[in-house]
Structures are given as C-alpha cells and as structure tokens.
Design a protein around this motif. Structure first.
Motif, short mmCIF file in Angstrom:
data_model
loop_
_atom_site.label_atom_id
_atom_site.label_comp_id
_atom_site.label_asym_id
_atom_site.label_seq_id
_atom_site.Cartn_x
_atom_site.Cartn_y
_atom_site.Cartn_z
N GLY A 247 0.82 -1.21 0.00
CA GLY A 247 0.00 0.00 0.00
C GLY A 247 0.85 1.25 0.00
N ARG A 248 0.16 2.40 0.04
CA ARG A 248 0.86 3.67 -0.08
C ARG A 248 1.80 3.96 1.09
N SER B 144 3.20 0.36 -5.87
CA SER B 144 2.25 0.08 -4.79
C SER B 144 1.01 -0.62 -5.32
N ASP C 228 -1.71 -0.63 -3.54
CA ASP C 228 -2.82 0.16 -2.98
C ASP C 228 -3.96 -0.74 -2.51
N ARG D 289 -11.53 0.46 2.15
CA ARG D 289 -10.31 -0.04 1.52
C ARG D 289 -9.22 -0.05 2.60
N ASP E 197 -6.57 1.19 3.81
CA ASP E 197 -5.71 2.36 3.70
C ASP E 197 -5.99 3.25 4.91
N GLU E 198 -4.95 3.79 5.54
CA GLU E 198 -5.18 4.55 6.77
C GLU E 198 -6.01 5.80 6.53
#
Length: 228
Positions: free
Chosen positions: A79-80, A96, A98, A216, A218-219
């Motif tokens: 991920g990012r 990435s 993602d 998703r 992702d933070e």
C-alpha cells in the motif's frame, strides 16, 4: 463522534506516532498505548538472483533497510504507506498495490521479471510467498522483524469506561484487544478497523454496531471513519 472523546492508537511504534499526528490534525485527542511492539531480527539476507523485493508493511521496509544497503532492486509494496516508507529509505523503483496481500500478489505476478524476496514479520498475517508460488512466481521469504503483544496501561483501560474509539490496523492487535475485552468489557468503546479481516476477531465480543471497517485497507480511509 465527539472531538472530546479520545482515539486510542493501538498499532506499534513508530507507526503509532505518525497515526497520532494525523488524528490530532483532525481535531481529536490521540491516546498512544500500543497493543503490539516491533523488534528487529538479525536475519541473513541472500539477494543473489533476486530481481524484486516485496514488502507488506513499513516495518518490513525499515527492518530490511537496517540489514542491507541494497537500494537498486525494484520494490513491490502492499500500500501507499509501505511504498512511502520504501521511498524514504532510498529505493528508487517502488510500485504500490494500494490494497491488501491479494492485490500485491496480483501486482507482482503481472510485473516481476524473476525471483522475488519478501521481507516481513516472523508471523505474517498472510502468506504472500505461498500465493506467489501458486501463481508460478519464484518467491522466497525472510523474517526481518517480529511483533510482540504488550499490555496497555491501567490508565488507558480506566479511560475506556467513557466513550472512546480504538483504531486497529492488524488482526493481531484486534485479537489482543478481544482478549482484553473478555476480561474487561468496554460498552462505550467504538472500534474502527483497517479491513474486514481486522474487524473479524471483535465480532461477537464488542457491542453490536460498534465495529466498523474501512472501505479499503488504507489509513486515510480508516481515519475518514472518525467523523462518521
């Protein structure tokens, strides 16, 4: 959620500190008391014939970077945040996915030109190496760090009697918190989880409707839930 209610950051340092900064930037009180701690391992790295590196966490990137000064090998990141950590360590070519480990497997399977080395946790949440081999990609793994559980302070636990939100980034942290809740229920605690897999250990233990997971893994998506 009221901005006066604390947001408990349960992930391990140093990531917890970066998350806390973002939480404060959104106007919430950040309570940093990790349920996990990361310890680097003295691993043997064999980069011969390796054409790409795979990382499923920023912790893996940082632990690998302490063991090796190799920065010319292309990197595939889950991920990012992991990609950003790789770039910060000096890796020039970073891609990435993602997403999650399955997304990373797809990215690598479509872009790797040869053997891939995954560097990560002693007890990983997913079997990236096995998934890659199942797709016909030559892959091997090396544990460069381990994650250990740690108990939160009595002060933190006492604060959970009032409304609060727990941020959970991993199934391991969620399992640790679930074990605590079996002994010390916290009916006013809300749980925001990075993914459905992270939320799973809390089902049936937390109060109905108190567990939410990001759309998703992702933070940024996780933190957007704070205002929901």
């Amino acid at each position: 959620m009221s901005a006066g209610a604390p947001v408990w950051i349960t992930r391990a340092r140093p990531g917890a500190l970066a998350t806390a900064e973002r939480v404060r930037g959104l106007g919430f009180e950040a309570l940093v008391d990790p349920l996990l701690a990361v310890e680097a391992l003295q691993a043997e790295l064999d980069l011969s014939h390796v054409t790409a590196l795979a990382f499923t966490s920023a912790n893996g990137v940082e632990a690998f970077a302490r063991l090796s000064d190799a920065r010319g090998v292309p990197v595939f990141a889950v991920g990012r945040a992991t990609a950003k950590a790789a770039q910060a360590e000096g890796f020039a070519s970073v891609s990435s996915a993602d997403g999650d480990v399955e997304d990373l497997c797809e990215l690598i399977a479509g872009g790797a030109s040869g053997p891939v080395l995954w560097a990560g946790a002693r007890e990983p949440a997913g079997d990236l190496v096995g998934m890659l081999r199942g797709r016909g990609v030559m892959a091997k793994g090396v544990a460069v760090y381990e994650t250990l559980e740690r108990a939160p302070s009595d002060e933190t636990l006492a604060r959970l009697k009032a409304p609060a939100t727990a941020l959970l980034h991993s199934p391991r942290a969620a399992r640790a918190l679930a074990a605590i809740l079996r002994e010390r229920p916290a009916s006013a605690l809300r749980f925001l989880c990075l993914s459905e897999a992270v939320a799973a250990p809390l089902r049936g233990i937390a109060e109905p409707g108190s567990v939410t997971f990001a759309p998703r893994p992702d933070e940024s998506a996780l933190l957007e839930l704070l205002n929901s």
